[in-house]
Design a protein around this motif. Structure first.
Motif, mmCIF file in Angstrom:
data_model
loop_
_atom_site.group_PDB
_atom_site.id
_atom_site.type_symbol
_atom_site.label_atom_id
_atom_site.label_comp_id
_atom_site.label_asym_id
_atom_site.label_seq_id
_atom_site.Cartn_x
_atom_site.Cartn_y
_atom_site.Cartn_z
ATOM 1 N N LYS A 158 0.816 -1.215 0.000
ATOM 2 C CA LYS A 158 0.000 0.000 0.000
ATOM 3 C C LYS A 158 0.852 1.269 0.000
ATOM 4 N N ALA A 159 1.977 1.200 0.700
ATOM 5 C CA ALA A 159 2.845 2.360 0.812
ATOM 6 C C ALA A 159 4.288 1.888 0.925
ATOM 7 N N ILE A 160 5.212 2.758 0.524
ATOM 8 C CA ILE A 160 6.639 2.421 0.577
ATOM 9 C C ILE A 160 7.388 3.533 1.311
ATOM 10 N N GLY A 161 8.512 3.123 1.910
ATOM 11 C CA GLY A 161 9.279 4.093 2.663
ATOM 12 C C GLY A 161 10.713 3.640 2.854
ATOM 13 N N LEU A 162 11.396 4.293 3.789
ATOM 14 C CA LEU A 162 12.830 4.111 3.989
ATOM 15 C C LEU A 162 13.126 3.871 5.464
ATOM 16 N N SER A 163 14.275 3.273 5.724
ATOM 17 C CA SER A 163 14.720 3.041 7.096
ATOM 18 C C SER A 163 16.224 3.255 7.168
ATOM 19 N N ASN A 164 16.657 3.988 8.166
ATOM 20 C CA ASN A 164 18.090 4.221 8.393
ATOM 21 C C ASN A 164 18.779 4.988 7.264
ATOM 22 N N ASN A 183 6.960 7.057 4.662
ATOM 23 C CA ASN A 183 7.427 6.922 6.038
ATOM 24 C C ASN A 183 8.944 6.751 6.052
ATOM 25 N N LEU A 184 9.556 7.291 7.099
ATOM 26 C CA LEU A 184 10.975 7.047 7.378
ATOM 27 C C LEU A 184 11.076 6.492 8.788
ATOM 28 N N ASP A 196 15.750 18.421 13.653
ATOM 29 C CA ASP A 196 15.842 18.994 12.307
ATOM 30 C C ASP A 196 15.436 17.981 11.241
ATOM 31 N N PHE A 197 15.853 16.743 11.436
ATOM 32 C CA PHE A 197 15.528 15.697 10.464
ATOM 33 C C PHE A 197 14.015 15.455 10.441
ATOM 34 N N VAL A 198 13.409 15.389 11.617
ATOM 35 C CA VAL A 198 11.959 15.191 11.703
ATOM 36 C C VAL A 198 11.228 16.343 11.017
ATOM 37 N N ASP A 199 11.684 17.557 11.265
ATOM 38 C CA ASP A 199 11.055 18.732 10.657
ATOM 39 C C ASP A 199 11.176 18.679 9.138
ATOM 40 N N PHE A 200 12.340 18.290 8.639
ATOM 41 C CA PHE A 200 12.566 18.166 7.200
ATOM 42 C C PHE A 200 11.539 17.212 6.572
ATOM 43 N N CYS A 201 11.363 16.057 7.192
ATOM 44 C CA CYS A 201 10.438 15.055 6.650
ATOM 45 C C CYS A 201 8.985 15.498 6.769
ATOM 46 N N THR A 202 8.629 16.068 7.913
ATOM 47 C CA THR A 202 7.246 16.495 8.138
ATOM 48 C C THR A 202 6.808 17.510 7.088
ATOM 49 N N LYS A 203 7.696 18.425 6.742
ATOM 50 C CA LYS A 203 7.366 19.448 5.748
ATOM 51 C C LYS A 203 7.144 18.846 4.367
ATOM 52 N N ARG A 204 7.612 17.637 4.150
ATOM 53 C CA ARG A 204 7.461 16.969 2.856
ATOM 54 C C ARG A 204 6.421 15.855 2.890
ATOM 55 N N GLY A 205 5.676 15.784 3.964
ATOM 56 C CA GLY A 205 4.615 14.786 4.057
ATOM 57 C C GLY A 205 5.105 13.382 4.312
ATOM 58 N N ILE A 208 7.083 9.810 10.323
ATOM 59 C CA ILE A 208 8.274 9.313 11.012
ATOM 60 C C ILE A 208 7.896 8.203 11.988
ATOM 61 N N THR A 209 8.653 7.113 11.957
ATOM 62 C CA THR A 209 8.538 6.058 12.953
ATOM 63 C C THR A 209 9.848 5.998 13.731
#
Length: 336
Positions: A158-164, A183-184, A196-205, A208-209
Motif C-alpha cells: 500500500k505504501a513504501i518508505g525508507l529506514s536508516n 514513512n521514514l 531537524d531531520f523530523v522537521d525536514f520530513c514532516t514538511k514533505r509529508g 516518522i517512525t
C-alpha cells in the motif's frame, strides 16, 4: 480496547501511532498479548527472521475472529541482500507468503547499503568478508526504489518508505521518486531526538517512525550494536515528569514522541510491559514537560552499526557521516 491514535500517511492510510516492534522477537504469545491489549500495528523485517511466526499468529487470530486483516497495519522491510532490482519483487512475494497476507501496508528499504546476494536463496544469511564483516555491493537505492514503486502499482504493497537513511539520502529519493516515501523509520529518543531531520520530513509529508523510542533498554551492549540505553530511563528529570503524571519514565518518553507527531514501535516480549507501553493515550505532557525532555538531548546514537565493519563505513551509501568520520580505517580494499 484502549483508545488509540494514528497518523495519516500521504496515501490516505491511517498508521497506528503505537506499534509492536519485533526485532529479536519470536514469541507468538507476545504478539497475541499485544493484539489482546489493542495493538493493531506490527513492525517486522525480512532480516528479523520472524515474518513466518507473525503470519501464523495473525492468520489464527483472524480465523478466531479476534481481528480482521483490514484492522491490522503490517510494516516489513526489504532485506539488504535483496536490493538488486531483479530481486525486489521476488523478495516481496516471499514476505507476503510468510506473513500470510495478500498485501503489505508499509514496505521499507531496511538500510541503504546493499549486501551481496550470493546466499539469498538460503534465507537472510549475510555473506561475509574474510574479516567477518558483511560483504557489500554497490546498488543505488534509487534503483531499488523504482522497483518498489511498481509494487504499489500492482497492489502488493500500500505504501513504501525508507529506514536508516540519512537526510541527504531521503532528500534524493524524495526529489527523484515517482511515488514519494510515505514513512521514514529511524532511531529517535530523548538522547537522540533528531529535531531537524523530523522537521525536514514532516514538511514533505513523510511520516516518522521511531525505533528505540525508550532507548532500547533490552538491547545487549555489544561493539556491533552500540551502547546500552538503560540509563535513559534513570534520568532524574525524566523521573520527575513521570512522577508528576503518575506514569513511568517509559510512558513519558513514548508520549513525548507521540506529541511530536512521531509513530513509536517499542519492542518487548513481556506481556505486562507490552500492556504498559500501550497506556500512553490517557495523559498529556505540558509545554514545560516537553522542554524538560528536550533538555535531555545528548546527540547520542545508541545504534552505531559497528557490526557492518569499518570497511563499510566508507561505502558510498553508508548513511551516518558522524560514524564514518570517526573511523580511521583506510584500507577498504583489503580482502575484497
Amino acid at each position: 480496547m484502549a483508545t488509540t491514535g494514528s497518523v495519516r500517511l500521504h496515501t490516505g492510510q491511517r498508521m497506528p501511532t503505537v506499534g509492536l516492534g519485533t526485532w529479536m522477537l519470536t514469541d507468538g504469545e507476545a504478539l497475541k498479548a499485544a493484539i489482546d491489549v489493542g495493538y493493531r500495528h506490527i513492525d517486522t523485517a525480512q532480516y528479523y527472521q520472524n515474518e513466518d511466526r507473525i503470519g501464523e499468529v495473525l492468520e489464527q487470530q483472524i480465523k478466531d475472529g479476534k481481528i480482521m486483516r483490514e484492522e491490522m497495519f503490517i510494516t516489513t522491510k526489504l532485506t539488504p541482500m535483496g536490493m538488486a532490482p531483479e530481486h525486489v519483487r521476488k523478495e516481496t512475494e516471499k514476505s507476503l507468503k510468510r506473513l500470510k497476507t495478500s498485501y503489505i501496508d508499509l514496505y521499507l528499504i531496511h538500510f541503504p547499503v546493499a549486501h551481496s546476494d550470493e546466499l539469498l536463496e538460503k534465507g537472510v544469511a549475510t555473506p561475509l568478508y574474510k574479516d567477518g564483516t558483511p560483504k557489500t555491493v554497490f546498488i543505488d537505492p534509487l534503483d531499488t526504489w523504482r522497483e518498489m514503486e511498481k509494487l504499489v502499482d500492482d497492489g502488493l504493497v500500500k505504501a513504501i518508505g525508507l529506514s536508516n537513511f540519512s537526510l541527504k539520502q531521503v532528500e534524493r529519493i524524495y526529489s527523484l521518486a515517482r511515488i514519494k516515501p510515505a514513512n521514514l523509520q529511524m532511531e529517535i529518543h530523548a538522547w537522540f531526538p533528531q529535531y531537524d531531520f523530523v522537521d525536514f520530513c514532516t514538511k514533505r509529508g513523510i511520516s516518522i517512525t521511531a525505533y528505540a523510542p525508550i532507548g532500547s533498554p533490552g538491547k545487549p551492549e555489544m561493539p556491533g550494536l552500540g551502547p546500552s540505553g538503560k540509563a535513559l530511563l534513570e534520568e532524574p528529570a525524566l523521573k520527575e515528569v513521570a512522577s508528576k503524571h503518575g506514569k513511568t519514565p517509559a510512558h513519558v518518553l513514548l508520549r513525548n514522541l507521540i506529541q511530536r507527531g512521531i509513530i513509536v514501535i517499542p519492542k518487548s516480549s513481556n506481556p505486562e510491559r507490552i500492556r504498559l507501553n500501550f497506556e500512553v493515550f490517557d495523559f498529556e505532557l505540558t509545554d514545560e514537560d516537553m522542554d524538560v525532555i528536550k533538555g535531555l538531548n545528548k546527540e547520542k546514537r545508541l545504534f552505531t552499526f559497528g557490526a557492518v565493519g569499518e570497511r563499510n563505513f566508507h561505502h558510498p551509501f553508508f548513511p551516518f557521516p558522524e560514524i564514518k568520520d570517526s573511523c580511521d580505517f583506510q584500507d577498504v580494499n583489503k580482502d575484497l
